[in-house]
Design an enzyme around this catalytic site. Structure first.
Site, mmCIF file in Angstrom:
data_model
loop_
_atom_site.group_PDB
_atom_site.id
_atom_site.type_symbol
_atom_site.label_atom_id
_atom_site.label_comp_id
_atom_site.label_asym_id
_atom_site.label_seq_id
_atom_site.Cartn_x
_atom_site.Cartn_y
_atom_site.Cartn_z
ATOM 1 N N GLU A 173 -8.471 0.129 11.028
ATOM 2 C CA GLU A 173 -9.525 -0.864 10.787
ATOM 3 C C GLU A 173 -8.944 -2.284 10.757
ATOM 4 O OE1 GLU A 173 -12.686 0.439 8.497
ATOM 5 O OE2 GLU A 173 -13.558 -1.530 8.231
ATOM 6 N N ASP A 185 -12.804 2.277 0.889
ATOM 7 C CA ASP A 185 -13.734 3.080 1.697
ATOM 8 C C ASP A 185 -13.079 4.356 2.218
ATOM 9 O OD1 ASP A 185 -15.143 0.796 1.278
ATOM 10 O OD2 ASP A 185 -15.176 0.148 3.378
ATOM 11 N N TYR A 237 -15.422 -13.777 3.631
ATOM 12 C CA TYR A 237 -14.574 -12.765 2.994
ATOM 13 C C TYR A 237 -13.157 -13.312 2.823
ATOM 14 C CZ TYR A 237 -12.436 -8.163 2.239
ATOM 15 O OH TYR A 237 -11.737 -7.095 1.726
HETATM 16 P P1 ADP Z 1 -20.286 -0.555 7.750
HETATM 17 O O1 ADP Z 1 -18.947 0.088 7.698
HETATM 18 O O2 ADP Z 1 -20.685 -1.130 6.442
HETATM 19 O O3 ADP Z 1 -21.363 0.327 8.291
HETATM 20 P P2 ADP Z 1 -18.891 -2.212 9.611
HETATM 21 O O4 ADP Z 1 -19.248 -3.473 10.292
HETATM 22 O O5 ADP Z 1 -17.648 -2.145 8.804
HETATM 23 O O6 ADP Z 1 -20.162 -1.788 8.745
HETATM 24 O O7 ADP Z 1 -18.760 -1.046 10.680
HETATM 25 C C1 ADP Z 1 -19.779 -0.847 11.627
HETATM 26 C C2 ADP Z 1 -19.147 -0.631 12.977
HETATM 27 O O8 ADP Z 1 -18.472 0.657 13.002
HETATM 28 C C3 ADP Z 1 -20.165 -0.541 14.087
HETATM 29 O O9 ADP Z 1 -20.480 -1.831 14.577
HETATM 30 C C4 ADP Z 1 -19.443 0.306 15.119
HETATM 31 O O10 ADP Z 1 -18.497 -0.485 15.809
HETATM 32 C C5 ADP Z 1 -18.668 1.290 14.245
HETATM 33 N N1 ADP Z 1 -19.432 2.520 13.998
HETATM 34 C C6 ADP Z 1 -19.772 3.018 12.795
HETATM 35 N N2 ADP Z 1 -20.451 4.177 12.911
HETATM 36 C C7 ADP Z 1 -20.559 4.427 14.219
HETATM 37 C C8 ADP Z 1 -21.162 5.473 14.993
HETATM 38 N N3 ADP Z 1 -21.799 6.489 14.423
HETATM 39 N N4 ADP Z 1 -21.072 5.393 16.331
HETATM 40 C C9 ADP Z 1 -20.434 4.373 16.915
HETATM 41 N N5 ADP Z 1 -19.858 3.357 16.246
HETATM 42 C C10 ADP Z 1 -19.912 3.373 14.916
HETATM 43 MG MG MG Z 2 -17.098 -0.924 7.260
#
Ligand code: ADP
Ligand code: MG
Length: 395
Positions: A173, A185, A237
């Site tokens: 990440e 997380d 952040y």
């Molecule tokens: P959060 O973790 O709070 O949901 P983030 O911005 O950290 O928000 O992560 C979201 C990103 O993670 C999405 O924009 C995508 O790039 C990736 N992601 C998460 N879940 C999926 C999924 N099921 N399929 C594809 N990409 C995903």
């Molecule tokens: Mg996230």
């Protein structure tokens, strides 16, 4: 009309991931694994200060259907743009977008010497975790694949093994997806205990389960995805992080965790904004300790006021709330919630409300109608009556 986001069953998730795998790659996956999203009960914006947080795993999970390949290549599929490449080509910012979270995990496991150089995977992703709602769909994605790869490669998956996988997910990440997050997380997604919250100590990465049996006490946690539009908050952040570090060095301590533990008075700082930032961190760490003690002695309802105090601190001292989060918290409290707060990084995302199980629908209705009357977008809701378990193999 209240919009509920359901957690899929093991069979539902495994069938959907397998169907996507067959459609994209043909043939059968070696197996299907899943890891949960999370919601943090309390302990927000303290991980990078070496603080304590108390997240739970959601019953909502992300599943990956995976087949091992022997040529060091990766193919990843979800509802988003497909990506094919070699592990050797993975680097900061490459692949771009969502595939980074998967490719980064395999890259980090290679870098840490956990996998042979020819280890690659084909991956199909299906998820019940809302994406970008502050419920850690990113960690759920990373941790599901890390656990799958560990299983396929015969790596240990005891708590120590899981902690090592969590650090690979954090590396994916931070270093490949370039999202500067802490380790809470991934810790909860890989190391949760079902029916419990997890006390995550960011000073030494240790974790300890804390009882959180909501259903047994006639209670529930209402999770409110505000669906607030994305704001231009890039850099906020990092700014908060810098403030927290500056405050610690001005106070002459290695971290604000040390200030909290030693009862250092943050009011001695010159800059009033720095005082507010530091006060949030120090008081929040104190609230986590109080919540842990209350939960350990079964006094669940009494954590309500701590949740609400956490919200006020994040709103007024740390300046990371927004109208959608404030509306949800105020409406939930007005409808009888024991406590409510924004959760996650802020500026949008989700809020939580601790409620009697019999009040879940009514509180959700009140939160929706408050949003409507303020001209805000309609929220979606998740109902948690049992905290979820850690990453696991589904089939
Ligand atoms: P959060 O973790 O709070 O949901 P983030 O911005 O950290 O928000 O992560 C979201 C990103 O993670 C999405 O924009 C995508 O790039 C990736 N992601 C998460 N879940 C999926 C999924 N099921 N399929 C594809 N990409 C995903
Ligand atoms: Mg996230």
């Amino acid at each position: 009309m209240t919009d509920w986001l359901a957690a899929l069953s093991d069979a539902g998730l495994a069938d959907a991931a397998t169907a996507l795998y067959r459609a994209e790659f043909g043939g059968e996956p070696d197996g299907v694994w899943a890891a949960p999203g999370r919601v943090n009960l309390i302990g927000e914006h303290v991980d990078y200060a070496g603080g304590l947080s108390l997240p739970i795993a959601l019953p909502h999970r992300t599943a990956v259907a995976v087949r091992r390949r022997g040529d060091g290549r990766l193919r990843v599929r979800s509802g988003l743009a497909p990506w094919d490449g070699a592990v050797a080509d993975v680097a900061p910012g490459n692949p771009p977008g969502w595939a980074a979270y998967l490719a980064g995990v395999v890259w980090a496991m290679h870098r840490d010497g956990l996998l042979g150089s020819d280890f690659g995977v084909d991956v199909a992703v299906v998820s019940a975790v809302p994406i970008g709602a502050g419920l850690s769909s990113s960690a759920a994605l990373e941790c599901a694949l890390a656990f799958a790869v560990a299983d396929l490669a015969g790596l240990p998956t005891d708590d120590r093994g899981r902690a090592r996988l969590a650090s690979c997910c954090v590396a994916a990440e931070n270093e490949i997806a370039l999202a500067p997050t802490g380790g809470m997380d991934q810790a909860i997604s890989l190391r949760a205990t079902a029916g419990h919250a997890l006390l995550v100590d960011s000073a030494d990465d240790s974790v300890a389960p804390v009882p959180f049996d909501l259903a047994g006490r006639g209670m529930a946690l209402l999770v409110i995805d505000t669906r607030a539009p994305h704001r231009l908050v890039d850099g906020q952040y990092a700014r908060r992080r810098t403030s927290v570090e500056t405050a610690a060095s001005s106070l002459g301590v290695s971290s604000l965790r040390v200030a909290a533990d030693q009862g250092v008075d943050v009011a001695v700082l010159d800059d009033p904004e720095l005082v507010r930032r530091a006060r949030h961190v120090v008081t929040e760490i104190g609230r986590v300790r109080q919540a842990q003690i209350l939960l350990a002695s079964g006094r669940f309802r009494e954590i309500g006021p701590l949740l609400t105090a956490s919200h006020v601190s994040l709103r007024d001292d740390f300046d990371v709330s927004c109208p959608e989060l404030d509306s949800a918290v105020t409406a939930a409290l007005g409808a009888g919630a024991h406590g409510a707060r924004m959760t996650g990084g802020g500026f949008g995302g989700s809020a939580i409300a601790l409620v009697e199980a019999s009040d879940v629908d009514r509180v959700a209705c009140e939160v929706s109608s408050a949003a409507r009357s303020r001209g805000l977008v309609s929220p979606a809701f998740l109902c948690v009556d049992v905290a979820g378990g850690p990453a696991t193999r589904l089939r």
